[in-house]
Design a protein around this motif. Structure first.
Motif, short mmCIF file in Angstrom:
data_model
loop_
_atom_site.label_atom_id
_atom_site.label_comp_id
_atom_site.label_asym_id
_atom_site.label_seq_id
_atom_site.Cartn_x
_atom_site.Cartn_y
_atom_site.Cartn_z
N SER A 1 0.82 -1.20 0.00
CA SER A 1 0.00 0.00 0.00
C SER A 1 0.86 1.26 0.00
CB SER A 1 -0.90 0.01 1.25
OG SER A 1 -1.50 1.27 1.42
N PRO A 2 0.44 2.29 -0.73
CA PRO A 2 1.17 3.56 -0.69
C PRO A 2 1.13 4.20 0.71
CG PRO A 2 -0.48 3.58 -2.45
CD PRO A 2 -0.66 2.31 -1.68
N GLU A 3 0.15 3.82 1.51
CA GLU A 3 0.02 4.36 2.86
C GLU A 3 0.88 3.63 3.90
OE1 GLU A 3 -3.05 3.54 1.18
OE2 GLU A 3 -3.11 5.56 0.38
N CYS A 4 1.61 2.61 3.47
CA CYS A 4 2.44 1.84 4.39
C CYS A 4 3.55 2.73 4.96
CB CYS A 4 3.04 0.63 3.67
SG CYS A 4 3.96 -0.45 4.78
N LYS A 5 3.63 2.75 6.28
CA LYS A 5 4.60 3.59 6.97
C LYS A 5 5.73 2.73 7.55
CE LYS A 5 1.18 7.01 8.43
NZ LYS A 5 0.01 6.61 7.71
N PRO A 6 6.84 3.36 7.90
CA PRO A 6 7.93 2.60 8.54
C PRO A 6 7.48 1.85 9.80
CG PRO A 6 8.73 4.74 7.84
CD PRO A 6 7.23 4.75 7.63
N THR A 7 6.55 2.43 10.54
CA THR A 7 6.05 1.74 11.73
C THR A 7 5.27 0.48 11.35
OG1 THR A 7 4.13 3.22 11.76
CG2 THR A 7 5.97 3.77 13.23
N ASP A 8 4.60 0.50 10.20
CA ASP A 8 3.92 -0.70 9.71
C ASP A 8 4.94 -1.78 9.38
OD1 ASP A 8 1.33 0.48 9.79
OD2 ASP A 8 1.70 1.40 7.83
N ARG A 9 6.01 -1.39 8.73
CA ARG A 9 7.05 -2.36 8.36
C ARG A 9 7.72 -2.95 9.61
NH1 ARG A 9 7.49 -2.41 3.05
NH2 ARG A 9 6.79 -0.59 1.90
N LEU A 10 7.90 -2.13 10.63
CA LEU A 10 8.45 -2.64 11.89
C LEU A 10 7.48 -3.63 12.54
CD1 LEU A 10 10.58 -2.66 14.11
CD2 LEU A 10 9.46 -0.63 15.08
N ALA A 11 6.19 -3.29 12.54
CA ALA A 11 5.18 -4.19 13.11
C ALA A 11 5.14 -5.51 12.34
CB ALA A 11 3.80 -3.52 13.09
N PHE A 12 5.29 -5.42 11.02
CA PHE A 12 5.34 -6.64 10.21
C PHE A 12 6.53 -7.50 10.61
CE2 PHE A 12 7.56 -8.57 6.56
CZ PHE A 12 6.71 -9.63 6.34
N GLU A 13 7.70 -6.90 10.74
CA GLU A 13 8.91 -7.66 11.09
C GLU A 13 8.75 -8.32 12.47
OE1 GLU A 13 11.37 -8.60 9.25
OE2 GLU A 13 10.75 -7.41 7.54
N ILE A 14 8.13 -7.62 13.40
CA ILE A 14 7.88 -8.19 14.73
C ILE A 14 6.95 -9.39 14.60
CG2 ILE A 14 6.78 -7.76 16.96
CD1 ILE A 14 7.92 -4.85 16.69
N TRP A 15 5.87 -9.23 13.83
CA TRP A 15 4.92 -10.34 13.63
C TRP A 15 5.62 -11.51 12.94
CZ3 TRP A 15 3.39 -12.36 8.87
CH2 TRP A 15 2.41 -13.36 8.94
N ARG A 16 6.35 -11.21 11.87
CA ARG A 16 7.00 -12.27 11.08
C ARG A 16 8.01 -13.06 11.92
NH1 ARG A 16 11.48 -12.73 7.34
NH2 ARG A 16 12.16 -10.72 8.12
N ASN A 17 8.74 -12.38 12.76
CA ASN A 17 9.77 -13.03 13.57
C ASN A 17 9.23 -13.70 14.83
OD1 ASN A 17 11.99 -12.45 11.87
ND2 ASN A 17 11.99 -10.35 12.61
N ALA A 18 7.97 -13.45 15.15
CA ALA A 18 7.38 -14.02 16.37
C ALA A 18 7.19 -15.53 16.28
CB ALA A 18 6.05 -13.34 16.67
N ASP A 19 7.05 -16.05 15.06
CA ASP A 19 6.79 -17.48 14.88
C ASP A 19 7.26 -17.87 13.47
OD1 ASP A 19 5.60 -20.01 14.31
OD2 ASP A 19 3.87 -19.57 15.55
#
Length: 72
Positions: A26-44
């Motif tokens: 999404s064009p609205e994707c922010k750096p904080t969204d990318r950080l949240a994604f990395e946290i989710w992805r690395n959680a499991d």
């Protein structure tokens, strides 16, 4: 070597992964969204696999539904 494990990806992980596939494009994707994604992805490890599967589905769907240009 398999791209994904033989463990079952939960519906919750698959739905979250599908959300992330769309959100990250999404064009609205922010750096904080990318950080949240990395946290989710690395959680499991299955989150990472779910993301891979959903990304492949999205790319396949896009490729199959794009109009083809006819060369005359």
């Amino acid at each position: 070597m398999d791209l994904v494990s033989r463990k079952k990806i939960s519906k919750k992980a698959a739905e979250a992964a599908a959300y992330w596939v769309l959100r990250l494009e999404s064009p609205e994707c922010k750096p904080t969204d990318r950080l949240a994604f990395e946290i989710w992805r690395n959680a499991d490890p299955l989150n990472s696999e779910a993301y891979l599967v959903e990304t492949i589905k999205a790319v396949s769907y896009t490729h199959l539904t794009l109009p083809t240009k006819r060369i005359v």
